[in-house]
Design an enzyme around this catalytic site. Structure first.
Site, PDB file in Angstrom:
ATOM      1  N   TRP A 207       0.849  -1.185   0.000  1.00 17.77           N
ATOM      2  CA  TRP A 207       0.000   0.000   0.000  1.00 17.77           C
ATOM      3  C   TRP A 207       0.895   1.249   0.000  1.00 17.77           C
ATOM      4  O   TRP A 207       1.878   1.320   0.729  1.00 17.77           O
ATOM      5  CB  TRP A 207      -0.912   0.000   1.232  1.00 17.77           C
ATOM      6  CG  TRP A 207      -1.670   1.277   1.347  1.00 17.77           C
ATOM      7  CD1 TRP A 207      -2.698   1.699   0.564  1.00 17.77           C
ATOM      8  CD2 TRP A 207      -1.415   2.338   2.272  1.00 17.77           C
ATOM      9  NE1 TRP A 207      -3.114   2.950   0.941  1.00 17.77           N
ATOM     10  CE2 TRP A 207      -2.338   3.370   1.994  1.00 17.77           C
ATOM     11  CE3 TRP A 207      -0.494   2.529   3.308  1.00 17.77           C
ATOM     12  CZ2 TRP A 207      -2.383   4.562   2.709  1.00 17.77           C
ATOM     13  CZ3 TRP A 207      -0.526   3.716   4.019  1.00 17.77           C
ATOM     14  CH2 TRP A 207      -1.468   4.712   3.721  1.00 17.77           C
ATOM     15  N   ASP A 374     -15.103  12.948  -3.010  1.00 20.68           N
ATOM     16  CA  ASP A 374     -14.591  11.633  -2.581  1.00 20.68           C
ATOM     17  C   ASP A 374     -15.422  11.112  -1.405  1.00 20.68           C
ATOM     18  O   ASP A 374     -16.580  11.525  -1.192  1.00 20.68           O
ATOM     19  CB  ASP A 374     -13.092  11.747  -2.253  1.00 20.68           C
ATOM     20  CG  ASP A 374     -12.331  10.449  -2.453  1.00 20.68           C
ATOM     21  OD1 ASP A 374     -12.412   9.578  -1.576  1.00 20.68           O
ATOM     22  OD2 ASP A 374     -11.658  10.300  -3.496  1.00 20.68           O
ATOM     23  N   ASP A 375     -14.861  10.245  -0.619  1.00 21.82           N
ATOM     24  CA  ASP A 375     -15.526   9.538   0.474  1.00 21.82           C
ATOM     25  C   ASP A 375     -16.216  10.507   1.449  1.00 21.82           C
ATOM     26  O   ASP A 375     -15.771  11.638   1.628  1.00 21.82           O
ATOM     27  CB  ASP A 375     -14.443   8.745   1.232  1.00 21.82           C
ATOM     28  CG  ASP A 375     -15.012   7.638   2.076  1.00 21.82           C
ATOM     29  OD1 ASP A 375     -16.241   7.584   2.242  1.00 21.82           O
ATOM     30  OD2 ASP A 375     -14.208   6.822   2.576  1.00 21.82           O
ATOM     31  N   LYS A 484     -15.329   7.528  -9.315  1.00 19.71           N
ATOM     32  CA  LYS A 484     -14.138   6.842  -8.777  1.00 19.71           C
ATOM     33  C   LYS A 484     -14.642   5.634  -7.989  1.00 19.71           C
ATOM     34  O   LYS A 484     -15.359   5.779  -6.993  1.00 19.71           O
ATOM     35  CB  LYS A 484     -13.361   7.791  -7.866  1.00 19.71           C
ATOM     36  CG  LYS A 484     -12.143   7.167  -7.204  1.00 19.71           C
ATOM     37  CD  LYS A 484     -11.398   8.223  -6.392  1.00 19.71           C
ATOM     38  CE  LYS A 484     -10.300   7.639  -5.526  1.00 19.71           C
ATOM     39  NZ  LYS A 484      -9.760   8.658  -4.604  1.00 19.71           N
ATOM     40  N   TRP A 485     -14.290   4.443  -8.457  1.00 21.42           N
ATOM     41  CA  TRP A 485     -14.775   3.182  -7.875  1.00 21.42           C
ATOM     42  C   TRP A 485     -13.680   2.619  -6.982  1.00 21.42           C
ATOM     43  O   TRP A 485     -12.683   2.124  -7.474  1.00 21.42           O
ATOM     44  CB  TRP A 485     -15.114   2.202  -9.006  1.00 21.42           C
ATOM     45  CG  TRP A 485     -15.646   0.871  -8.572  1.00 21.42           C
ATOM     46  CD1 TRP A 485     -14.974  -0.121  -7.925  1.00 21.42           C
ATOM     47  CD2 TRP A 485     -16.967   0.383  -8.794  1.00 21.42           C
ATOM     48  NE1 TRP A 485     -15.792  -1.198  -7.717  1.00 21.42           N
ATOM     49  CE2 TRP A 485     -17.028  -0.920  -8.253  1.00 21.42           C
ATOM     50  CE3 TRP A 485     -18.112   0.904  -9.408  1.00 21.42           C
ATOM     51  CZ2 TRP A 485     -18.174  -1.696  -8.305  1.00 21.42           C
ATOM     52  CZ3 TRP A 485     -19.253   0.123  -9.464  1.00 21.42           C
ATOM     53  CH2 TRP A 485     -19.282  -1.161  -8.915  1.00 21.42           C
ATOM     54  N   ASP A 486     -13.882   2.697  -5.691  1.00 22.37           N
ATOM     55  CA  ASP A 486     -12.846   2.316  -4.735  1.00 22.37           C
ATOM     56  C   ASP A 486     -13.149   0.936  -4.141  1.00 22.37           C
ATOM     57  O   ASP A 486     -14.280   0.433  -4.233  1.00 22.37           O
ATOM     58  CB  ASP A 486     -12.814   3.380  -3.625  1.00 22.37           C
ATOM     59  CG  ASP A 486     -11.473   3.465  -2.915  1.00 22.37           C
ATOM     60  OD1 ASP A 486     -10.645   2.576  -3.107  1.00 22.37           O
ATOM     61  OD2 ASP A 486     -11.281   4.438  -2.156  1.00 22.37           O
ATOM     62  N   CYS A 531     -10.004   2.227  -8.471  1.00 23.34           N
ATOM     63  CA  CYS A 531      -9.082   2.483  -7.370  1.00 23.34           C
ATOM     64  C   CYS A 531      -9.291   1.365  -6.362  1.00 23.34           C
ATOM     65  O   CYS A 531     -10.404   0.862  -6.212  1.00 23.34           O
ATOM     66  CB  CYS A 531      -9.435   3.838  -6.749  1.00 23.34           C
ATOM     67  SG  CYS A 531      -8.720   4.162  -5.137  1.00 23.34           S
ATOM     68  N   ASP A 553      -2.055   5.643  -3.227  1.00 22.64           N
ATOM     69  CA  ASP A 553      -2.403   6.618  -2.197  1.00 22.64           C
ATOM     70  C   ASP A 553      -1.192   7.428  -1.778  1.00 22.64           C
ATOM     71  O   ASP A 553      -1.326   8.377  -1.001  1.00 22.64           O
ATOM     72  CB  ASP A 553      -2.999   5.915  -0.972  1.00 22.64           C
ATOM     73  CG  ASP A 553      -4.490   5.656  -1.161  1.00 22.64           C
ATOM     74  OD1 ASP A 553      -5.047   6.140  -2.155  1.00 22.64           O
ATOM     75  OD2 ASP A 553      -5.083   4.974  -0.310  1.00 22.64           O
TER      76      ASP A 553
HETATM   77  C1  DGJ Z   1      -8.701   5.006  -0.644  1.00 20.83           C
HETATM   78  C2  DGJ Z   1      -8.398   5.762  -1.896  1.00 20.83           C
HETATM   79  O1  DGJ Z   1      -7.252   5.276  -2.513  1.00 20.83           O
HETATM   80  C3  DGJ Z   1      -8.280   7.246  -1.566  1.00 20.83           C
HETATM   81  O2  DGJ Z   1      -7.922   7.967  -2.710  1.00 20.83           O
HETATM   82  C4  DGJ Z   1      -9.591   7.717  -1.008  1.00 20.83           C
HETATM   83  O3  DGJ Z   1     -10.585   7.639  -1.982  1.00 20.83           O
HETATM   84  C5  DGJ Z   1      -9.963   6.890   0.214  1.00 20.83           C
HETATM   85  N1  DGJ Z   1      -9.932   5.474  -0.063  1.00 20.83           N
HETATM   86  C6  DGJ Z   1     -11.328   7.264   0.714  1.00 20.83           C
HETATM   87  O4  DGJ Z   1     -11.746   6.480   1.739  1.00 20.83           O
END
Ligand code: DGJ
Length: 619
Positions: A207, A374-375, A484-486, A531, A553
């Site tokens: 990570w 984002d989140d 953005k699909w995380d 993502c 990240d």
């Molecule tokens: C992990 C992603 O890689 C970040 O860019 C961000 O979107 C966070 N999650 C949000 O919780």
């Protein structure tokens, strides 16, 4: 055997198959006993009229050997010495098998031999839901080769992509018998190259430290590059290179291998006792255990093989062309991507409409084209302990809803984009309280969490239907032009009411592709960026759905140089999401000038992830 001119030549009566890309040839033949013998993968050979034209390339077998003779009628023929396109267990080849099954009678021996072949124009898409490469008319041709052993039928698909100097391969196993066959290992491709003194180049990390390039000499034995996390992973990207020692950026022979797959991948490189280098890729056999019922078929992901004699640059040019022309697709494939401003590193979960609009307004003045929320915009999501799974907007943070925020952003002259993490659920969520059994966990055992969350069981159709319905509502509630699909944890506690644990990881990936197809197929105008905690799923499977992937990240530009350099061997810059963030870096605490952060981010798909109001006037 009739020979069809063009990208695939069928040579002679044995026959041999010659795949002809613009600068590369891939050649194999049927042996006198029906096995598929690899002959050549390298520089273009030109037209081959008859077996005599390629005979000098065939590995010569001495009449004596110390191995197991395939048949007493042919004492010189030993499978341990024959370079092969596919290999089973139990007939004297002691290298890694590409096919390993348990037959209904408990047997494990297989001897797959040629039955016939068919030529196809263009590509032959996968039937089982896996994404495969695409092509315009005239760019590609496919060879289908059928083999059999008793009730087992094995079909190999080879597609040659002329301008990308690339061949793809995949394998389909069909059980024509009455009893079940257990698949323990089924590789997408296998190739046995003569040992020319290779280095193996892999792209490994963790990570916030993905795709660092590592090189080691290929010596006697086996090296495995794989993932067992359920994701293609930040530990080992599925793409690897095999470079002839001494190869440089612009000279020397380099092979590239990758997999169009987002789950547990595997590539093995084995230097055998007879100076052959066996390279296999496919689904990781670790934890894989698939029951093929009577009449059923199993199709592997598509493997990618490329070659260049122009060094690492030449190989990367092939792979970039392949990804650009045959993997990335849809409305955004060839369009310039918008410069975006993402809220995450600026405000994290601390979201309110006034601040977001103020950031967007300032971003617009600096040239930003897309504002991404984002989140933290949904459910009871004030930190990462709660709310995942509840995709209703939080009215305390966004009183006018997503529609209200999006139209204000658009009034500023920016497009609006949104973050989602649909595969996951927090135990502290309405969804989990209503459907605890929807999460992957062992009944009666405490599950192990990752980032305080569990994975939803995408092997189950009703759960996929729910995600598709929820996301459709969200995406149609506002003018959203980017998603953005995380996905922020890996698998543990494998259990499903829908399938055995040995089938779960692969069925999950099929479920994920199904959801992506159903959500974004009807909404082709949306630009998708995938993502997974950064680059935990940077692979060709996701790139079939999302033209760009958030690379890491870690946005410290110095760390990013290593990450983006690693990615650049395998994937074009148009796929690599890269953002300018604040200094010092949140992740490494390193301070860097804005120009350094910009120069590094501008190599990929440029974006910003800072509060533009905090920039100094000169910045
Ligand atoms: C992990 C992603 O890689 C970040 O860019 C961000 O979107 C966070 N999650 C949000 O919780």
């Amino acid at each position: 055997m009739p020979s069809k001119p063009g990208l695939i030549e069928v040579v002679g009566t044995e026959p041999a198959f010659h795949l002809r890309a613009d600068g590369v040839s891939y050649l194999f033949r049927v042996t006198r006993h029906g096995h598929l013998e690899h002959v050549h993968f390298g520089p273009a050979l030109g037209h081959l009229e008859a077996a005599a034209d390629y005979e000098p390339l065939v590995v010569k077998q001495a009449s004596g050997h110390s191995g197991v003779t395939y048949t007493e009628s042919d004492p010189g023929y030993c499978l341990d010495y024959v370079p092969q396109e596919v290999s089973g267990l139990g007939k004297g080849d002691y290298r890694l098998p590409s096919v390993e099954v348990r037959l209904p009678d408990g047997g494990t021996t297989t001897d797959l031999r040629y039955v016939g072949h068919t030529l196809h124009e263009g590509v032959v898409p996968c039937q089982d839901g896996l994404p495969t490469a695409i092509a315009e008319p005239g760019q590609a041709a496919t060879l289908e080769v059928r083999l059999a052993d008793g009730d087992l039928e094995l079909t190999l698909f080879y597609t040659v992509f002329a301008a990308a100097n690339t061949v793809t391969r995949r394998t389909v196993l069909t059980n024509n018998g009455a009893g079940p066959v257990a698949i323990r290992r089924l590789m997408s491709q296998q190739v046995d190259l003569p040992d020319r003194g290779f280095d193996l180049v892999t792209f490994d990390g963790a990570w916030a430290a993905e795709t660092h390039r590592h090189v080691r000499a290929v010596g006697r034995g086996i090296y495995i590059n794989s993932s067992a996390t359920g994701f293609s992973s930040n530990r080992h990207n599925p793409g690897v290179l095999l470079a002839r020692r001494g190869a440089g950026e612009d000279h020397g022979e380099v092979y590239g291998f990758n997999l169009v797959y987002s789950g547990n991948h595997y590539t093995a490189v084995e230097l055998s006792h007879r100076e052959q280098v066996r390279v296999q890729s496919g689904i990781n056999p670790v934890g894989f255990d698939w029951t093929l019922g009577s009449g059923e078929r199993f199709e592997t992901p598509e493997a990618v093989l490329s070659y260049s004699s122009d060094g690492f640059n030449g190989l990367s040019a092939n792979l970039h062309a392949f990804v650009g022309d045959h993997i990335v697709r849809g409305e955004w494939a060839d369009r310039p991507r918008p410069v975006l401003l993402n809220s995450w590193e600026a405000v994290s979960f601390d979201i309110n409409e006034r601040n977001l609009i103020a950031m967007a307004r300032q971003g617009k003045r600096l040239g930003v084209e897309l504002f991404v929320l984002d989140d933290g915009w949904f459910g009871d999501r004030n930190d990462d302990r709660a709310g995942l799974g509840d995709w209703d907007v939080n009215p305390k943070k966004l009183p006018d809803g997503l529609g209200g925020l999006a139209s204000k952003v658009r009034d500023l002259g920016l497009d609006f984009g949104l973050w989602v993490e649909p595969e996951m659920v927090n135990p502290d969520s309405k969804l989990y309280r209503e459907h605890p059994d929807w999460a992957i966990q062992l009944p009666g055992r405490e599950p192990s969490l990752g980032r305080h969350q569990l994975v939803l069981d995408l092997t189950r159709p009703e759960i996929r239907d729910h995600i598709v319905a929820e996301l459709s509502t969200v995406l149609d509630s506002a003018p959203i032009s980017y998603v953005k699909w995380d996905s922020n944890r890996t698998f543990s506690d494998l259990y499903s009411t829908a399938c055995p644990a040995g089938e779960l990881p692969h069925r999950y990936v099929l479920g994920l592709y199904d959801v992506l197809r159903r959500v974004f197929g009807p909404r082709p105008q949306i630009l998708l960026e995938s993502c997974a905690s950064g680059g935990n799923r940077f692979d060709l499977g996701m790139l079939c759905f999302s033209p760009q992937v958030w690379a890491s990240d870690c946005t410290d530009p110095i760390e990013r140089l290593a990450i983006q350099l690693g990615l650049s061997y395998l994937y074009p810059p148009s796929t690599i999401g890269a953002h300018v963030t604040a200094s010092p870096s949140e992740q490494t605490l390193r301070a860097t000038p804005l120009s350094t952060r910009f120069n590094v981010a501008a190599i990929g798909v440029l974006g910003y992830e800072l509060d533009p109001r905090s920039l100094t006037p000169s910045e």
